[in-house]
Design a protein around this motif. Structure first.
Motif, PDB file in Angstrom:
ATOM      1  N   VAL A  71      23.404  35.211  76.800  1.00  0.00           N
ATOM      2  CA  VAL A  71      22.356  36.033  76.694  1.00  0.00           C
ATOM      3  C   VAL A  71      21.375  35.981  75.663  1.00  0.00           C
ATOM      4  O   VAL A  71      20.199  36.049  75.454  1.00  0.00           O
ATOM      5  N   GLY A  72      21.940  35.574  74.316  1.00  0.00           N
ATOM      6  CA  GLY A  72      21.341  35.601  73.114  1.00  0.00           C
ATOM      7  C   GLY A  72      20.558  34.227  72.850  1.00  0.00           C
ATOM      8  O   GLY A  72      19.790  34.066  72.064  1.00  0.00           O
ATOM      9  N   GLY A  73      20.986  33.139  73.869  1.00  0.00           N
ATOM     10  CA  GLY A  73      20.528  31.748  73.898  1.00  0.00           C
ATOM     11  C   GLY A  73      20.817  30.946  72.597  1.00  0.00           C
ATOM     12  O   GLY A  73      20.047  29.989  72.496  1.00  0.00           O
ATOM     13  N   ILE A  74      22.000  31.271  71.850  1.00  0.00           N
ATOM     14  CA  ILE A  74      22.340  30.509  70.854  1.00  0.00           C
ATOM     15  C   ILE A  74      23.592  29.621  71.154  1.00  0.00           C
ATOM     16  O   ILE A  74      24.642  30.255  71.591  1.00  0.00           O
ATOM     17  N   PRO A  75      23.541  28.490  71.245  1.00  0.00           N
ATOM     18  CA  PRO A  75      24.606  27.535  71.723  1.00  0.00           C
ATOM     19  C   PRO A  75      25.750  27.700  70.896  1.00  0.00           C
ATOM     20  O   PRO A  75      25.756  27.938  69.650  1.00  0.00           O
ATOM     21  N   THR A  76      26.966  27.760  71.722  1.00  0.00           N
ATOM     22  CA  THR A  76      28.241  27.898  70.984  1.00  0.00           C
ATOM     23  C   THR A  76      28.337  26.850  69.848  1.00  0.00           C
ATOM     24  O   THR A  76      28.907  27.307  68.764  1.00  0.00           O
ATOM     25  N   LYS A  77      28.058  25.505  70.034  1.00  0.00           N
ATOM     26  CA  LYS A  77      28.232  24.493  68.930  1.00  0.00           C
ATOM     27  C   LYS A  77      27.393  25.051  67.759  1.00  0.00           C
ATOM     28  O   LYS A  77      28.003  25.078  66.514  1.00  0.00           O
ATOM     29  N   GLN A  78      26.327  25.661  67.825  1.00  0.00           N
ATOM     30  CA  GLN A  78      25.443  26.207  66.738  1.00  0.00           C
ATOM     31  C   GLN A  78      26.120  27.296  66.197  1.00  0.00           C
ATOM     32  O   GLN A  78      26.240  27.393  64.854  1.00  0.00           O
ATOM     33  N   LEU A  79      26.846  28.307  66.996  1.00  0.00           N
ATOM     34  CA  LEU A  79      27.407  29.465  66.446  1.00  0.00           C
ATOM     35  C   LEU A  79      28.807  28.995  65.518  1.00  0.00           C
ATOM     36  O   LEU A  79      28.833  29.483  64.261  1.00  0.00           O
ATOM     37  N   PHE A  80      29.317  27.958  65.839  1.00  0.00           N
ATOM     38  CA  PHE A  80      30.204  27.174  65.023  1.00  0.00           C
ATOM     39  C   PHE A  80      29.835  26.728  63.822  1.00  0.00           C
ATOM     40  O   PHE A  80      30.675  26.707  62.728  1.00  0.00           O
ATOM     41  N   GLU A  81      28.774  26.260  63.846  1.00  0.00           N
ATOM     42  CA  GLU A  81      28.221  25.679  62.640  1.00  0.00           C
ATOM     43  C   GLU A  81      27.772  26.674  61.466  1.00  0.00           C
ATOM     44  O   GLU A  81      27.935  26.613  60.280  1.00  0.00           O
ATOM     45  N   LEU A  82      27.201  27.994  62.117  1.00  0.00           N
ATOM     46  CA  LEU A  82      26.716  28.842  61.152  1.00  0.00           C
ATOM     47  C   LEU A  82      27.675  29.633  60.696  1.00  0.00           C
ATOM     48  O   LEU A  82      27.770  30.146  59.593  1.00  0.00           O
ATOM     49  N   PHE A  83      28.724  29.850  61.675  1.00  0.00           N
ATOM     50  CA  PHE A  83      30.124  30.777  61.204  1.00  0.00           C
ATOM     51  C   PHE A  83      31.271  30.092  61.380  1.00  0.00           C
ATOM     52  O   PHE A  83      32.020  30.253  62.475  1.00  0.00           O
ATOM     53  N   PRO A  84      31.606  29.057  60.744  1.00  0.00           N
ATOM     54  CA  PRO A  84      32.612  28.278  61.130  1.00  0.00           C
ATOM     55  C   PRO A  84      33.881  29.068  61.316  1.00  0.00           C
ATOM     56  O   PRO A  84      34.514  29.857  60.664  1.00  0.00           O
ATOM     57  N   GLN A  85      34.815  28.506  62.167  1.00  0.00           N
ATOM     58  CA  GLN A  85      36.084  28.539  62.683  1.00  0.00           C
ATOM     59  C   GLN A  85      36.372  29.782  63.507  1.00  0.00           C
ATOM     60  O   GLN A  85      36.855  29.852  64.663  1.00  0.00           O
ATOM     61  N   LYS A  86      35.694  30.853  63.168  1.00  0.00           N
ATOM     62  CA  LYS A  86      35.830  32.155  64.093  1.00  0.00           C
ATOM     63  C   LYS A  86      34.412  32.651  64.210  1.00  0.00           C
ATOM     64  O   LYS A  86      34.396  33.951  63.398  1.00  0.00           O
ATOM     65  N   PRO A  87      33.441  32.053  64.815  1.00  0.00           N
ATOM     66  CA  PRO A  87      32.086  32.613  64.838  1.00  0.00           C
ATOM     67  C   PRO A  87      32.009  33.907  65.307  1.00  0.00           C
ATOM     68  O   PRO A  87      31.149  34.792  64.657  1.00  0.00           O
TER      69      PRO A  87
END
Length: 104
Positions: A71-87
């Motif tokens: 829904v937010g359009g933010i890829p999971t991979k990017q979320l792991f980069e922004l908020f490492p380990q437990k996004p």
């Protein structure tokens, strides 16, 4: 309900340190919370935080990682980069929201 003081502001938290009253959150507080877990906020972080808070107000619960991606359009991979380990957990913490259901 426990409280803690961050940057001179007393906030209500649960046993794990997640804020229990989203109305107590401010962007300044979000920066402090991010700093506590070693994250320097960029525009992409703020995009995720703003989506999560907006979605929380619409849905009444903290979005899961899948919802943030779809829904937010933010890829999971990017979320792991922004908020490492437990996004999902870290994003909720910084956004001043309850821990998402299903997070351990």
């Amino acid at each position: 309900m426990p409280t803690t003081t961050i940057d001179g502001h007393e906030i209500h938290v649960d046993a794990e340190g997640f804020m229990t009253d989203p109305e107590e959150w401010t962007e300044v507080l979000g920066k402090s919370l991010a700093h506590q877990i070693g994250i320097e906020l960029t525009d992409e972080h703020w995009r995720a935080i703003r989506f999560l808070r907006s979605d929380f107000h619409e849905q009444g619960e903290t979005a899961t990682l899948r919802r943030i991606s779809v829904v937010g359009g933010i890829p999971t991979k990017q979320l792991f980069e922004l908020f490492p380990q437990k996004p999902a957990k870290k994003l909720a913490y910084v956004a001043g929201l309850p821990k998402p259901h299903g997070c351990v």
